[in-house]
Design an enzyme around this catalytic site. Structure first.
Site, PDB file in Angstrom:
ATOM      1  N   GLY A  72     -13.971 -11.485 -36.188  1.00 42.91           N
ATOM      2  CA  GLY A  72     -13.423 -12.228 -37.314  1.00 42.91           C
ATOM      3  C   GLY A  72     -13.458 -11.373 -38.581  1.00 42.91           C
ATOM      4  O   GLY A  72     -14.159 -10.354 -38.642  1.00 42.91           O
ATOM      5  N   CYS A  73     -12.702 -11.786 -39.574  1.00 46.43           N
ATOM      6  CA  CYS A  73     -12.599 -11.010 -40.810  1.00 46.43           C
ATOM      7  C   CYS A  73     -13.936 -11.005 -41.560  1.00 46.43           C
ATOM      8  O   CYS A  73     -14.446  -9.955 -41.928  1.00 46.43           O
ATOM      9  CB  CYS A  73     -11.469 -11.560 -41.683  1.00 46.43           C
ATOM     10  N   TYR A  74     -14.497 -12.182 -41.787  1.00 46.35           N
ATOM     11  CA  TYR A  74     -15.795 -12.238 -42.478  1.00 46.35           C
ATOM     12  C   TYR A  74     -16.877 -11.512 -41.673  1.00 46.35           C
ATOM     13  O   TYR A  74     -17.663 -10.752 -42.241  1.00 46.35           O
ATOM     14  CB  TYR A  74     -16.234 -13.690 -42.700  1.00 46.35           C
TER      15      TYR A  74
END
EC number: 1.2.1.38
Lengths: 345, 345, 345, 345
Positions: free
Chosen positions: C150-152
């Protein structure tokens, strides 16, 4: 107290109107109607009004029932949706202001042509008064049914009226290049108006086909001895509020910026909501207010005049002008509840 | 009428204050002072106030002369610049509110440490009352000299006060991660704050060194039995106005969101300008208003509480709070001229 | 040439991936699949790729048929939608990279708990390799099925890995306060993500409940001897691209910024896509690139370290990392097609 | 390898050029010169290029010395500042491209009239070739000194050329209403271009007086049998990059959109960097690329044509076009280092 009902209260214009009427010393909001948010608390949709407008939205049916008990009904709806409400308001003999576009064009044929919708209420159209107070004040005072002007037409008509009225420009030469914030597109789920799609970009849209074209032409033609056709190009700007209208016309006689500025200052000298200013208008200077700022420049090299006007599309271009009209209809001071100065930054 | 003077009127906080005082029914602006724009019309700098505040700005010298004829002096200046004005105001025995940072820290040593400036007015510091009405109202009413709180400290102190006061969190565990709009950086020419530099980006700045750190610590320590040290990280957000303060603390005892929300509702139940809300605050819901929205969530997995508060940095974080303080000092209704609801969009 | 298929090509991550693979010298895009835009030309949806990617999107059915003829399948889909595609890819014995979230959590129970969806493919989960090359390179090279981070989690794990791996912070003290651009919310019609709703405002969301929380915990726990639980707070920022992750931890021993910076420089010394920099990272410096910028500050007053990392959520946080993983899986140079420098402004 | 020097490397156009030349396979940057940042590392000013362009900027003096050792000199400077560099380049018999405005107008008188500066290098003006490859390719290939077109003139000339060249519009009727992102204003400290001043607002500026007016007139006059005068109105849009040029002309004969679109497709059929598209151009679709998108609509009601073009002001409007010109001058493939597709979002 004036009892008011608002249909389409949960769109951006509806919300702006709700906020203005909430603060209006002579108005009591009787009901807020929403097609999509029946029974939702208004302030759950608009957290800015938490504690102030916590009422629940009512359904269309409920709204129709209550019309007879109020003094004025406002509609802020998509095209074609205000007709029945207008009819009901007239039958109940209350005042009616349509912030949408259903009563602005003078004939059902023109409406059909530009909106591609049937308009079966020719009788209401005849009753309808175009609610641009700066040009139409006396009729508005007597009106029962107001067609509140569109945002682009408000900015553009106020920009061009002094020129057209005084035969200063060739009426076949008018071009309007206008720029709007995204709130003009309404509060409905759409990919085109997502933050990511609008951010950091600019586009023209509806080129040669935008529905505000005939409305502006109608306004200007009324001020002129001729039937005016013009070119109108709207743009979407990555900002929330504001319209900048840049209007071009060929001068019929030689003149200069100063003479025309004097004409404008004189034309609008008694108008509270029009500021004729030396500097070129910017939308930031009118944000959150009912003002229309106007200035102009003569291009002596090409013998053209460029008039620039700026309004807040949700206030002077929608809800604020509706309140201005209501004030006139009820004999109140025209700027009641509209005295707030623009907010910057 | 209360006669007011504003020093530093042409910065963003100064402009906001000017607009608020212009509309204040009990106040008359006696002079607007500007270091950089002497003899310029105020509305040439802030076109939103055209027609309303067309006065010319006066110089510092002129301002000093006029202090004796007014009732209250406001300063909205960079660090170190308000000291002389504070002295002059005290000598003239008028009220004084510094929106800047010169009278907030309690000792000249602390001021020197964080601002790297000498503060030769220890006597004034002793007179200074910290102007956060929700925590300090009675002293403010009696004060002659008010240190108006910083924007981050206002949002953060109101967010954490109920927890600290009631020993609900471990006072060594506090982390504040705050986000501000760019108007917090002031209206001065700088490359770092150009549109192109700030647009479409986010950054933390002043990590471990921001000057609002000791101010927040001072506020919270006063509510606690302990001397509080905390970590404070401010961020710059591509928006004009608004502060969101997100505060983390370790719970000393087991509890849940509902219990703490009840505590907050009770703590602020008489406060007009604090809205304890169920939803997480967003800066857009307080824009243009003096409100502070607060909510919280308990993270039961990690035994932490996260409190989120939102204010408009120029209003509750600066000019609005200054007017609130002025209202208290002069025995006026606390929300006079501050009743406008937040503007959205 | 590697033949690739993309499922979910018309979302923002899908489009980024399409653009990257279009430019990849060793890849040929075999098909672009879209649930919503079957038979639409890709470049009608993304005008930037006009002339370059004018192919029509194919349906899910068509895509399933073609899987057997390609070498690698990418999915960029909402939660729960990639499972069947993963199964089909494994059955066809081709490589598979899920940019979405269906294969990131290690157990079906954890998936159920956080995503509230059944995950009936435990066998695939076992095959899945977490595609963060900086921490997992050797496994990725051998993998058939990649769970793209995921990005985070990408930004946060890279920020914290050196600390956790080296026992420098108390693992119970971790707080991550992260900020994302709106493209992270996807390209679907929604009121919450309209320009007007996001513009000029900031909010926290998913506080204590965001689905990336267990993913980050899983990553960090693997680097630690302990099972890590942490507090994660994401925010929405009015910008299109970018994530800034600000990570807080309590130091277990005294140290200073320079020592820890040295540790970071050493930890990432062979990593092309990690830039350990002196200045605090800003999202604008990584936009359009696969870089992750990292810096840190020790707060000696409170004995904490604050690590800040910045990535482009659509590149290193999604499509770029997927290409990086693909490059590794096929034995290509890791930065093939990913060498473009960040674009500013 | 072509050895290049860049004067004014630290402005936005200079930085874009630096990034493009850094990636150019046939170019080696010999020096980066900056008036304001002598001895500063380039990547300290532009963090995106960290690790890639870490060289220190040299002074003007140093640059003058090195001119004799390079193959091409680029200047990206304010008006009047490139003249001496042009002279020095010609004396050293190297190629020279001025991205600024010092060699665009054909006479020193016209330069004086619009720029209010003396231009004492008439001999250089005679050497200067206007660097718009789509209209001037063969001359560019032979040129020693290139006047790289302005951003507005590039977008506007490409939009209008097919009409003017083919006598399709009344040449006295041309109005250009153009919109630019803020990077067009340069990277210098100024209040007018602060984030807070530009955000969420739109304005026209330089109405009737903008310096790009005579440049556009000169371009179009060369394509026409007549001396063209036109009205040009630029606007500032709250976005970083991009220009949208909306051009209006009165049709001399009846025609329709399809016929004119065919004309445009034919006119630009061999041009890699011009995309004639059906949809109305938007700046987001060309961002980060050297493309110019063009479309048009005939307004049959008013017998006008509206042509809309979009470019990235820093690429096709400045640095990208300069590289395109350099490629032509050195006999390279015209799109070398310019093949990147536009980046969205």
């Amino acid at each position: 107290m004036i009892k008011a009902g608002i249909i389409g209260s949960t769109g951006y214009s509806g919300e702006e109107l709700t906020g203005l009427l909430y603060k209006h010393p002579q108005v009591e909001i009787d009901f807020l109607c929403s097609h999509s948010y029946v029974n939702e608390r208004f302030s759950n949709l608009y957290g800015n009004l938490k504690r102030f407008v916590d009422e629940k939205c009512v359904s269309d049916e409920e709204a129709f029932k209550r019309i007879k008990d109020i003094d004025i009904l406002f509609t802020a709806l998509p095209s074609g949706k205000a007709l029945e409400f207008g009819k009901a308001a007239m039958e109940s003999e209350i005042k009616f202001i349509d912030i949408g576009s259903d009563f602005r064009l003078k004939t059902t044929e023109l409406y059909k042509e530009w909106y591609n919708l049937e308009h079966n209420y020719a009788a209401l159209l005849e009753k309808a008064v175009y609610g641009l107070p700066e040009l139409n004040r006396s009729k508005i005072k007597e009106a029962e049914l107001i067609a509140n002007p569109g945002c682009y037409p408000t900015a553009s008509t106020l920009a061009l009226a002094p020129l057209v009225k005084n035969n200063i420009i060739d009426t076949t030469s008018i071009i309007i290049d206008a720029k709007s914030g995204v709130s003009g597109a309404g509060r409905k789920a759409s990919i085109a108006n997502l933050f990511v799609e609008c951010n950091d970009s600019v586009k023209a849209y509806g080129v040669t086909t935008h529905r505000h074209t005939p409305e502006i032409e109608q306004n200007l033609s009324e001020l002129s001895s001729e039937e005016i056709k013009l070119t109108f190009t709207p743009h979407l700007i990555p900002m929330s509020r504001g319209i900048l209208s840049v209007c071009y016309g060929k001068l019929t006689n030689e003149t200069d910026s100063e003479k025309l500025m004097d004409l404008y200052r004189d034309f609008y000298k008694n108008e509270y909501f029009v500021r004729v200013i030396d500097e070129l208008p910017e939308t930031r200077w009118v944000k959150g207010s009912n003002f229309c700022d106007i200035s102009l420049r003569v291009d002596t090299r090409t013998n053209r005049v460029i008039v620039v006007s700026a309004i807040d599309n949700l206030v002077k271009g929608a809800a604020g002008q509706a309140v201005q009209n209501m004030n006139l209809m009820f004999g109140l001071k025209e700027n009641t509840a509209l005295e707030n100065t623009p907010i910057f930054p």
